[in-house]
Motif scaffolding. Structure first.
Motif, PDB file in Angstrom:
ATOM      1  N   MET A   1       0.942  -1.151   0.033  1.00  0.00           N
ATOM      2  CA  MET A   1      -0.065  -0.089   0.021  1.00  0.00           C
ATOM      3  C   MET A   1       1.058   1.227   0.194  1.00  0.00           C
ATOM      4  SD  MET A   1      -3.203  -1.045  -0.073  1.00  0.00           S
ATOM      5  CE  MET A   1      -4.255   0.089   1.059  1.00  0.00           C
ATOM      6  N   ARG A   2       0.650   2.201  -0.744  1.00  0.00           N
ATOM      7  CA  ARG A   2       1.324   3.398  -0.833  1.00  0.00           C
ATOM      8  C   ARG A   2       0.947   4.356   0.113  1.00  0.00           C
ATOM      9  NH1 ARG A   2       1.916   5.503  -7.143  1.00  0.00           N
ATOM     10  NH2 ARG A   2      -0.462   5.778  -6.813  1.00  0.00           N
ATOM     11  N   GLU A   3       1.573   5.296   0.347  1.00  0.00           N
ATOM     12  CA  GLU A   3       1.313   6.640   1.423  1.00  0.00           C
ATOM     13  C   GLU A   3       0.790   7.537   0.593  1.00  0.00           C
ATOM     14  OE1 GLU A   3       4.117   9.567   3.577  1.00  0.00           O
ATOM     15  OE2 GLU A   3       4.030   7.700   4.331  1.00  0.00           O
ATOM     16  N   VAL A   4      -0.300   8.106   1.329  1.00  0.00           N
ATOM     17  CA  VAL A   4      -1.126   9.017   0.436  1.00  0.00           C
ATOM     18  C   VAL A   4      -1.163  10.199   1.076  1.00  0.00           C
ATOM     19  CG1 VAL A   4      -3.761   9.621  -0.214  1.00  0.00           C
ATOM     20  CG2 VAL A   4      -2.889   7.226  -0.437  1.00  0.00           C
ATOM     21  N   VAL A   5      -0.894  11.276   0.585  1.00  0.00           N
ATOM     22  CA  VAL A   5      -0.752  12.918   0.990  1.00  0.00           C
ATOM     23  C   VAL A   5      -1.857  13.812   0.738  1.00  0.00           C
ATOM     24  CG1 VAL A   5       1.556  12.348   1.936  1.00  0.00           C
ATOM     25  CG2 VAL A   5       1.082  13.626  -0.313  1.00  0.00           C
ATOM     26  N   VAL A   6      -2.091  14.765   1.434  1.00  0.00           N
ATOM     27  CA  VAL A   6      -3.031  15.883   0.872  1.00  0.00           C
ATOM     28  C   VAL A   6      -2.115  16.899   0.649  1.00  0.00           C
ATOM     29  CG1 VAL A   6      -4.601  17.352   1.551  1.00  0.00           C
ATOM     30  CG2 VAL A   6      -4.684  15.212   2.656  1.00  0.00           C
ATOM     31  N   THR A   7      -2.022  17.475  -0.746  1.00  0.00           N
ATOM     32  CA  THR A   7      -1.176  18.579  -1.044  1.00  0.00           C
ATOM     33  C   THR A   7      -1.990  19.887  -1.587  1.00  0.00           C
ATOM     34  OG1 THR A   7      -1.410  17.592  -3.557  1.00  0.00           O
ATOM     35  CG2 THR A   7       0.408  17.104  -2.087  1.00  0.00           C
ATOM     36  N   TYR A  78     -18.786  23.883  -8.059  1.00  0.00           N
ATOM     37  CA  TYR A  78     -18.090  22.608  -8.136  1.00  0.00           C
ATOM     38  C   TYR A  78     -16.741  22.975  -8.815  1.00  0.00           C
ATOM     39  CZ  TYR A  78     -16.240  18.030  -8.888  1.00  0.00           C
ATOM     40  OH  TYR A  78     -15.299  16.784  -8.600  1.00  0.00           O
ATOM     41  N   LEU A  79     -16.987  23.559 -10.214  1.00  0.00           N
ATOM     42  CA  LEU A  79     -15.548  23.728 -11.023  1.00  0.00           C
ATOM     43  C   LEU A  79     -14.700  24.467 -10.579  1.00  0.00           C
ATOM     44  CD1 LEU A  79     -17.474  23.450 -14.562  1.00  0.00           C
ATOM     45  CD2 LEU A  79     -15.945  21.574 -13.585  1.00  0.00           C
ATOM     46  N   ALA A  80     -15.151  25.740 -10.022  1.00  0.00           N
ATOM     47  CA  ALA A  80     -14.515  26.629  -9.253  1.00  0.00           C
ATOM     48  C   ALA A  80     -13.690  26.182  -7.979  1.00  0.00           C
ATOM     49  CB  ALA A  80     -15.238  27.803  -8.848  1.00  0.00           C
ATOM     50  N   ALA A  81     -14.263  25.272  -7.283  1.00  0.00           N
ATOM     51  CA  ALA A  81     -13.496  24.876  -6.234  1.00  0.00           C
ATOM     52  C   ALA A  81     -12.414  23.857  -6.840  1.00  0.00           C
ATOM     53  CB  ALA A  81     -14.625  23.764  -5.251  1.00  0.00           C
ATOM     54  N   PHE A  82     -12.727  23.236  -7.779  1.00  0.00           N
ATOM     55  CA  PHE A  82     -11.733  22.153  -8.477  1.00  0.00           C
ATOM     56  C   PHE A  82     -10.427  23.014  -8.904  1.00  0.00           C
ATOM     57  CE2 PHE A  82      -9.960  20.039 -12.161  1.00  0.00           C
ATOM     58  CZ  PHE A  82      -9.934  18.684 -11.775  1.00  0.00           C
ATOM     59  N   LEU A  83     -10.690  23.936  -9.490  1.00  0.00           N
ATOM     60  CA  LEU A  83      -9.676  24.856  -9.838  1.00  0.00           C
ATOM     61  C   LEU A  83      -8.883  25.453  -8.742  1.00  0.00           C
ATOM     62  CD1 LEU A  83     -11.213  26.745 -12.931  1.00  0.00           C
ATOM     63  CD2 LEU A  83      -9.333  25.255 -12.999  1.00  0.00           C
ATOM     64  N   ASP A 185      -2.348   8.101  -9.337  1.00  0.00           N
ATOM     65  CA  ASP A 185      -1.408   8.925  -8.870  1.00  0.00           C
ATOM     66  C   ASP A 185      -1.970  10.229  -8.071  1.00  0.00           C
ATOM     67  OD1 ASP A 185       0.634   7.259  -9.355  1.00  0.00           O
ATOM     68  OD2 ASP A 185       0.705   8.461 -11.408  1.00  0.00           O
ATOM     69  N   VAL A 186      -2.968  10.738  -8.598  1.00  0.00           N
ATOM     70  CA  VAL A 186      -3.547  11.928  -8.376  1.00  0.00           C
ATOM     71  C   VAL A 186      -4.996  11.829  -8.288  1.00  0.00           C
ATOM     72  CG1 VAL A 186      -3.776  14.588  -8.513  1.00  0.00           C
ATOM     73  CG2 VAL A 186      -1.329  13.171  -9.005  1.00  0.00           C
ATOM     74  N   ALA A 187      -5.818  12.403  -7.188  1.00  0.00           N
ATOM     75  CA  ALA A 187      -7.164  12.414  -7.225  1.00  0.00           C
ATOM     76  C   ALA A 187      -7.673  13.768  -6.702  1.00  0.00           C
ATOM     77  CB  ALA A 187      -7.775  11.401  -6.121  1.00  0.00           C
ATOM     78  N   PHE A 188      -8.717  14.351  -7.112  1.00  0.00           N
ATOM     79  CA  PHE A 188      -9.585  15.513  -6.769  1.00  0.00           C
ATOM     80  C   PHE A 188     -10.739  14.692  -5.992  1.00  0.00           C
ATOM     81  CE2 PHE A 188      -6.951  17.289 -10.320  1.00  0.00           C
ATOM     82  CZ  PHE A 188      -6.951  18.485  -9.942  1.00  0.00           C
ATOM     83  N   GLY A 233     -26.403  25.183   4.502  1.00  0.00           N
ATOM     84  CA  GLY A 233     -25.433  26.010   3.787  1.00  0.00           C
ATOM     85  C   GLY A 233     -25.135  25.431   2.281  1.00  0.00           C
ATOM     86  N   GLU A 234     -24.428  26.044   1.342  1.00  0.00           N
ATOM     87  CA  GLU A 234     -24.165  25.258   0.150  1.00  0.00           C
ATOM     88  C   GLU A 234     -22.499  25.626  -0.173  1.00  0.00           C
ATOM     89  OE1 GLU A 234     -26.069  27.544  -2.872  1.00  0.00           O
ATOM     90  OE2 GLU A 234     -25.401  29.291  -2.279  1.00  0.00           O
ATOM     91  N   GLY A 235     -22.036  24.950  -1.294  1.00  0.00           N
ATOM     92  CA  GLY A 235     -20.773  25.134  -1.575  1.00  0.00           C
ATOM     93  C   GLY A 235     -19.934  23.882  -2.058  1.00  0.00           C
ATOM     94  N   ALA A 236     -18.822  24.232  -2.069  1.00  0.00           N
ATOM     95  CA  ALA A 236     -18.010  22.859  -2.666  1.00  0.00           C
ATOM     96  C   ALA A 236     -16.673  22.784  -1.853  1.00  0.00           C
ATOM     97  CB  ALA A 236     -17.468  23.055  -4.126  1.00  0.00           C
ATOM     98  N   VAL A 237     -16.236  21.566  -1.486  1.00  0.00           N
ATOM     99  CA  VAL A 237     -14.871  21.121  -0.822  1.00  0.00           C
ATOM    100  C   VAL A 237     -14.216  20.296  -1.531  1.00  0.00           C
ATOM    101  CG1 VAL A 237     -13.832  20.796   1.506  1.00  0.00           C
ATOM    102  CG2 VAL A 237     -15.974  22.110   1.449  1.00  0.00           C
ATOM    103  N   LEU A 238     -12.918  20.584  -2.155  1.00  0.00           N
ATOM    104  CA  LEU A 238     -12.232  19.537  -2.757  1.00  0.00           C
ATOM    105  C   LEU A 238     -10.870  19.346  -2.408  1.00  0.00           C
ATOM    106  CD1 LEU A 238     -14.636  20.036  -4.893  1.00  0.00           C
ATOM    107  CD2 LEU A 238     -13.034  19.212  -6.490  1.00  0.00           C
ATOM    108  N   MET A 239     -10.327  18.173  -2.007  1.00  0.00           N
ATOM    109  CA  MET A 239      -9.111  17.751  -1.768  1.00  0.00           C
ATOM    110  C   MET A 239      -8.129  17.355  -2.839  1.00  0.00           C
ATOM    111  SD  MET A 239      -9.789  17.002   2.309  1.00  0.00           S
ATOM    112  CE  MET A 239      -8.106  16.748   2.762  1.00  0.00           C
ATOM    113  N   VAL A 240      -7.030  17.668  -3.044  1.00  0.00           N
ATOM    114  CA  VAL A 240      -6.054  16.828  -3.780  1.00  0.00           C
ATOM    115  C   VAL A 240      -5.470  16.070  -3.043  1.00  0.00           C
ATOM    116  CG1 VAL A 240      -3.983  17.069  -5.357  1.00  0.00           C
ATOM    117  CG2 VAL A 240      -6.013  18.910  -5.415  1.00  0.00           C
TER     118      VAL A 240
END
Length: 413
Positions: A1-7, A78-83, A185-188, A233-240
């Protein structure tokens, strides 16, 4: 299993569109709820966490206007939070293998507002209100990830999870697993929600799950003691998320590590929580143990904390069952008084909050807490933050339908 980090962390929330502002509002306990007066609310007024004055052009400068102007506001959020997440992680998508990038989204009521507005606008006598191929594309539940993949040429796995209020955590958990297993390797990953329309308020009001605060919106959500119930409330929260190896190869600093994910259902009743906290206890203990840790290693828990009495009591019970005498030392905090209940995005916000607490060695407060009502075996970090070592934290979420989902997050190596 590979180590996963938040960037990286990208957000579009009430009065918040950056990781830095998010941390400042969480750390200082600055509620962004406001009173709205409108006949759509059951009694004409309601506390709301709405994203106001949103201008998509501010976020989509790199895209032709025709690519985003026709999208429903929910997709634009959603797209704005993605960017924002991409830029916070300093990712150059053009330099990465597109098939090694995935997108994982969670939403409790994706496109709810779109179809509510669309159906209300329907007029059989007016040809301009007829359904079109644009409705077919943009109104499809789960289409946010498909549009993001198309715009940014991402060819890895794309999913939308509908797990009620735990949806964002479920999306993050599956992204974590795909990276840990070496599939990508990468996930949004995270959640989004934009369903602040009349049926929502009517349903929750009828179920006695809508806050009755009509004077001070910032006090509308009072978890773990006030039992005010929900303000939304409303909005979007994304982590890389990235494999640690991938992040290091491109020189990206890690905010935190994701050390595990567990989920499970209560298997009891679709709307009633496990008040005794037994099933959430099993899930959290399994999560901590699978990472080779003991409960003594946990420094904070970001809980569901929706100010509904049965849910809040359930959480205090699992804290006692997991941590024993330490339950009065380990803060169980809630982010919902800050932005309101974000439904599917709320559990993603919890994960982001834990990552930031770990990164900054600071426990954020549960605001609107009456310290006179603090139970002897509980700790909710009332009203003010505390600088203290935070090595490991758990983001815990509940969802209508018996959902439980938990993420374990630790300090970057």
């Amino acid at each position: 299993m590979r180590e996963v980090v938040v960037t990286g962390i990208g957000v579009i929330l009430p009065n918040c569109d950056s990781r830095e502002v998010l941390w400042e509002q969480l750390r200082t306990g600055s509620s962004q709820l406001e009173l709205e007066h409108d006949e759509v609310f059951p009694d004409g007024v309601c506390a709301i966490g709405r994203v106001r004055d949103f201008d998509p052009a501010k976020y989509f400068e790199e895209l032709p206007e025709r690519f985003y102007r026709g999208y429903h506001r929910e997709l634009q959020l959603y797209l704005a939070a993605f960017l924002r997440a991409r830029d916070d992680a300093r990712l150059d998508l053009g330099r990465l293998s597109p098939e090694r990038i995935g997108i994982f989204d969670g939403s409790a009521r994706t496109m709810f507002q779109f179809w509510y507005d669309r159906i209300r606008a329907e007029d059989p006598s007016d040809p301009d209100t007829r359904y079109s191929r644009r409705d077919l594309m943009t109104g499809l539940p789960g289409q946010a990830v498909g549009i993001a993949a198309s715009l940014f040429k991402i060819m890895g796995p794309t999913y939308t999870f509908s797990g009620s209020c735990a949806a964002g955590a479920i999306a993050l958990g599956h992204a974590y697993r795909e990276i840990a297993l070496g599939e990508i390797d990468v996930a949004f990953a995270g959640g989004h929600e934009a369903s602040l329309v009349r049926p929502m308020f009517m349903m929750y009001s009828d179920a006695n799950l809508l806050s009755l605060e009509r004077t001070d919106a910032k006090r509308a959500v009072r978890p773990y003691a006030g039992y005010s119930t929900n303000a939304f409330g409303e909005g979007a929260v994304l982590m890389v998320l990235e494999s640690a190896e991938h992040a290091a190869a491109r020189g990206a600093p890690a905010l935190a590590r994701v050390l595990g994910y567990k989920s499970g259902n209560n298997g009891y009743h679709p709307t009633t929580v496990d008040v005794a906290g037994v099933r959430p206890t099993e899930i959290m203990k399994s999560l901590i143990g699978s990472a080779g840790l003991e409960p003594d290693a946990i420094d904070v828990v970001a809980g569901h904390g929706n100010a509904v009495q049965l849910s809040d009591v359930s959480e205090e019970n699992y804290m006692r069952l997991v941590f024993g005498k330490r339950s009065s030392e380990v803060p169980l905090i809630s982010t919902k008084p800050i932005y309101g209940h974000l439904l599917g995005a709320s559990s993603a916000l919890n994960a982001a909050a834990v990552a930031l607490m770990v990164a900054h060695d600071c426990v954020i407060p549960t605001i609107n807490f009456d310290v006179k009502k603090l139970k002897r075996a509980a700790n909710h970090q009332p009203n003010t933050c505390e600088d203290r070592p935070v090595h490991h934290g758990v983001a815990m979420s509940y969802g209508m339908g018996g959902y439980n989902a938990a993420l374990l997050i630790g300090k970057a190596a």
